[in-house]
Design a protein around this motif. Sequence first.
Motif, short mmCIF file in Angstrom:
data_model
loop_
_atom_site.label_atom_id
_atom_site.label_comp_id
_atom_site.label_asym_id
_atom_site.label_seq_id
_atom_site.Cartn_x
_atom_site.Cartn_y
_atom_site.Cartn_z
N GLU A 71 6.46 13.57 -8.25
CA GLU A 71 5.09 13.00 -8.39
C GLU A 71 4.96 11.71 -9.05
OE1 GLU A 71 1.11 14.12 -11.07
OE2 GLU A 71 2.69 15.46 -11.06
N ALA A 72 4.40 10.87 -8.37
CA ALA A 72 4.21 9.25 -8.79
C ALA A 72 3.67 9.33 -10.17
CB ALA A 72 3.27 8.69 -7.66
N PRO A 73 4.21 8.33 -10.84
CA PRO A 73 3.83 8.32 -12.28
C PRO A 73 2.66 7.49 -12.30
CG PRO A 73 5.69 6.99 -12.04
CD PRO A 73 5.54 7.76 -10.90
N ARG A 74 1.75 7.40 -13.53
CA ARG A 74 0.68 6.63 -13.88
C ARG A 74 1.36 5.34 -14.60
NH1 ARG A 74 -4.38 9.58 -16.06
NH2 ARG A 74 -5.20 7.46 -15.87
N ASP A 75 2.01 4.61 -13.64
CA ASP A 75 2.51 3.34 -14.34
C ASP A 75 2.37 2.22 -13.21
OD1 ASP A 75 4.45 1.52 -15.42
OD2 ASP A 75 5.52 3.12 -16.51
N ARG A 76 1.62 1.34 -13.81
CA ARG A 76 1.38 0.23 -12.77
C ARG A 76 2.66 -0.84 -12.43
NH1 ARG A 76 -3.55 -3.01 -15.98
NH2 ARG A 76 -2.24 -2.52 -17.63
N ARG A 77 3.71 -0.48 -13.13
CA ARG A 77 4.89 -1.29 -12.67
C ARG A 77 5.32 -0.71 -11.44
NH1 ARG A 77 8.68 -0.46 -18.04
NH2 ARG A 77 7.51 1.75 -17.62
N PHE A 78 5.17 0.51 -11.20
CA PHE A 78 5.46 1.23 -10.01
C PHE A 78 4.64 1.55 -9.00
CE2 PHE A 78 8.30 2.31 -13.55
CZ PHE A 78 9.50 1.77 -13.12
N ALA A 79 3.56 0.42 -8.94
CA ALA A 79 2.63 0.84 -8.19
C ALA A 79 2.94 0.46 -6.60
CB ALA A 79 1.19 -0.22 -8.28
N SER A 80 3.84 -0.32 -6.32
CA SER A 80 4.27 -0.53 -4.76
C SER A 80 4.61 0.90 -4.28
CB SER A 80 5.39 -1.37 -4.74
OG SER A 80 5.79 -1.52 -3.28
N PRO A 81 4.07 0.90 -2.81
CA PRO A 81 4.37 2.44 -2.07
C PRO A 81 5.96 2.62 -1.91
CG PRO A 81 2.79 1.19 -1.02
CD PRO A 81 3.26 0.38 -2.25
N GLN A 82 6.57 1.61 -2.02
CA GLN A 82 8.17 1.91 -1.83
C GLN A 82 8.74 2.65 -3.10
OE1 GLN A 82 9.08 -2.46 -0.40
NE2 GLN A 82 10.47 -1.46 0.50
N TRP A 83 8.06 2.67 -4.31
CA TRP A 83 8.82 3.26 -5.29
C TRP A 83 8.50 4.93 -5.12
CZ3 TRP A 83 11.84 1.30 -8.34
CH2 TRP A 83 11.85 -0.32 -8.85
N GLN A 84 7.75 5.37 -4.40
CA GLN A 84 7.57 6.76 -4.01
C GLN A 84 7.85 6.94 -2.61
OE1 GLN A 84 6.29 8.89 -6.10
NE2 GLN A 84 5.98 10.66 -4.65
N ASP A 85 7.79 6.24 -1.68
CA ASP A 85 8.17 6.48 -0.28
C ASP A 85 9.79 6.45 -0.13
OD1 ASP A 85 5.53 7.07 0.05
OD2 ASP A 85 5.00 5.00 0.87
N ASN A 141 13.97 -4.34 -7.56
CA ASN A 141 12.51 -4.34 -7.14
C ASN A 141 12.23 -4.61 -5.92
OD1 ASN A 141 9.80 -5.12 -7.04
ND2 ASN A 141 9.79 -5.77 -9.32
N PRO A 142 11.73 -3.45 -5.31
CA PRO A 142 11.40 -3.57 -3.64
C PRO A 142 10.57 -4.67 -3.22
CG PRO A 142 10.39 -1.85 -4.58
CD PRO A 142 11.27 -2.18 -5.56
N GLU A 143 9.52 -5.05 -4.03
CA GLU A 143 8.44 -6.34 -3.83
C GLU A 143 9.31 -7.39 -3.81
OE1 GLU A 143 4.39 -5.84 -5.30
OE2 GLU A 143 5.56 -4.82 -6.85
N VAL A 144 10.33 -7.56 -4.79
CA VAL A 144 11.13 -9.01 -4.97
C VAL A 144 12.36 -9.02 -3.78
CG1 VAL A 144 12.71 -10.27 -6.50
CG2 VAL A 144 10.97 -8.86 -7.43
#
Length: 557
Positions: A71-85, A141-144
């Motif tokens: 389950e995706a955490p309610r943590d804005r640091r990990f908002a990018s979809p890649q953190w879950q997918d 960090n996937p975004e970086v």
Amino acid sequence: MTRRLSEAAEKMMRGDIKASLPFDPFAIAQASTDFALGLAARPADLLEVQITAAQQWGDFWTKALSGQPTEAPRDRRFASPQWQDDPYFRSIRDSYLLASEQLRDLVSLGTNGTDSGNATVRFLLDQYLNAVAPTNFAHTNPEVLKRTKETNGANLVQGFAHLMEDMASGKGIVQRRTDPDAFEKGKTIAATPGQVVFQNDLFQLVQYAPTTDKVAVEPLLYVSPLVNRFYMIDLVPRQSLVKWLVEQGRTVFVVSWVNPTEKHKDKGVGDYVLEGVVEAIGQVRQRTGQSPDLFSFCLGGTLVAIALGYLAANKRAAEVNSATLIGSLVDFADMRDWSAFVHEGHLAALEDHLEAQGYIDSLELQRLFAAMRANDLIWSSVVNHYLLDKPAPPSDLLYWFEDGARIPAAFLKSYNRDLLLENKLKDPAGFEVGGTPIDLAAIPTPMLVIALKDDHVSAWQAVYSGARSLGADFILGGSGHNAGVINPPAANKHGFWTNKARPASADEWLETARRHEGSWWPTWTEWLSGKGSKKTVPARKIEDGMEPAPGSYAKMP
């Protein structure tokens, strides 16, 4: 840039940069040592924690290697979809969160016998966990990584240049949470029309121009905290509480504190109460012929409560019609993680630090508040500014936050020792102003206390406890310490809770409270109307203004 770095180095060599610290490093070391010894004295509990941790890591690797989604955490640091997918980044995220949870459980197990010491250990752990989050590093960090690929690494080169520039400024890193040029006081922010109508050595009194033909008989007077300028309640027009109140037919005054210099060194809490709050009340009564409804925020609310106690003790309670305290503490028994800084060693070190310049600098205060919300106010800027090379977005609230103010030495000494450390306001005659004992329980003025559910400065449960001791009505707003106050009805955000019952426990109060959608502002003005005469008078036009709002005190460097 090179020249600025050289100048900073030369200052350090000459000794121009003072060696004093506003905290005691030995107190931090002692808290850490006491925690370790306390933990070592409980080997059975420690073994149980280790066994549980081993089981948790076994479950973690079973799920990670099988590719089971979590389950995706309610943590804005990990908002990018890649953190879950993406299974790779998801496992990095989940392993960090699991390790963080285990370390926090370990810290909660240990104790060194003092609230300050326990809070210090929690604070140190939080700073460490926030710093080592995988979001803060380019390779995890996937975004970086995506941004680096798109720019062929230019984002990291430019980000390093930003880091060097910020370090050379002498103010430390992460100075660009928002665009510093996006707003101009008096034009695009703090721009509600008004005039300064009084000033003394401590404050300017600003009165706002009416926009309705009739206004409520009772004027409103706002008392802000000292640590920031008053205009948190007058941000951009769509978020301005001042503008909204004026449009509701209210005559609004605000106290705009001076940004103190060395000459204010000896101005203490009593001076700010008498020469500030009480003087402002008198000026508003003189100008309108009516006793005002006070409203206040954070430390401003503490000053208002003391002022009400002073007026009540001197048979002058009728000079105030009602008072609203927002996110304010009057009982400092429960300060949560802030108690880490209320320690004899820290207070003595701070007093030595204050002695030379006569005040605490706004940058030092901002760093402290930022550390308490490091993910939002420090590390998110690190990622955006140094790794992603994103321009700082315009934010009126962050612009206000960074427009800090200083606090005089005498004020901070008295506030820290008498109120925070010794909690003298909780006892009748425990604290005095101008020789007058302050008994908050003896205040007859109708009062409303508003807490914010996610408040990181004044925990809402502690604010609720203070409301009960004051015999005040109570509302719980949504969101945090600052954002929860700026809640215009048109935005329809956050929500709030009400409950006529006053159980001893704050959690019991919330269990039976009714939740409402939207803003608490209209409910508050309904409360004000219920405590007033419900009469109106012709709009109070300003004909003797000294200078336009927000006034020169709000613009002082």
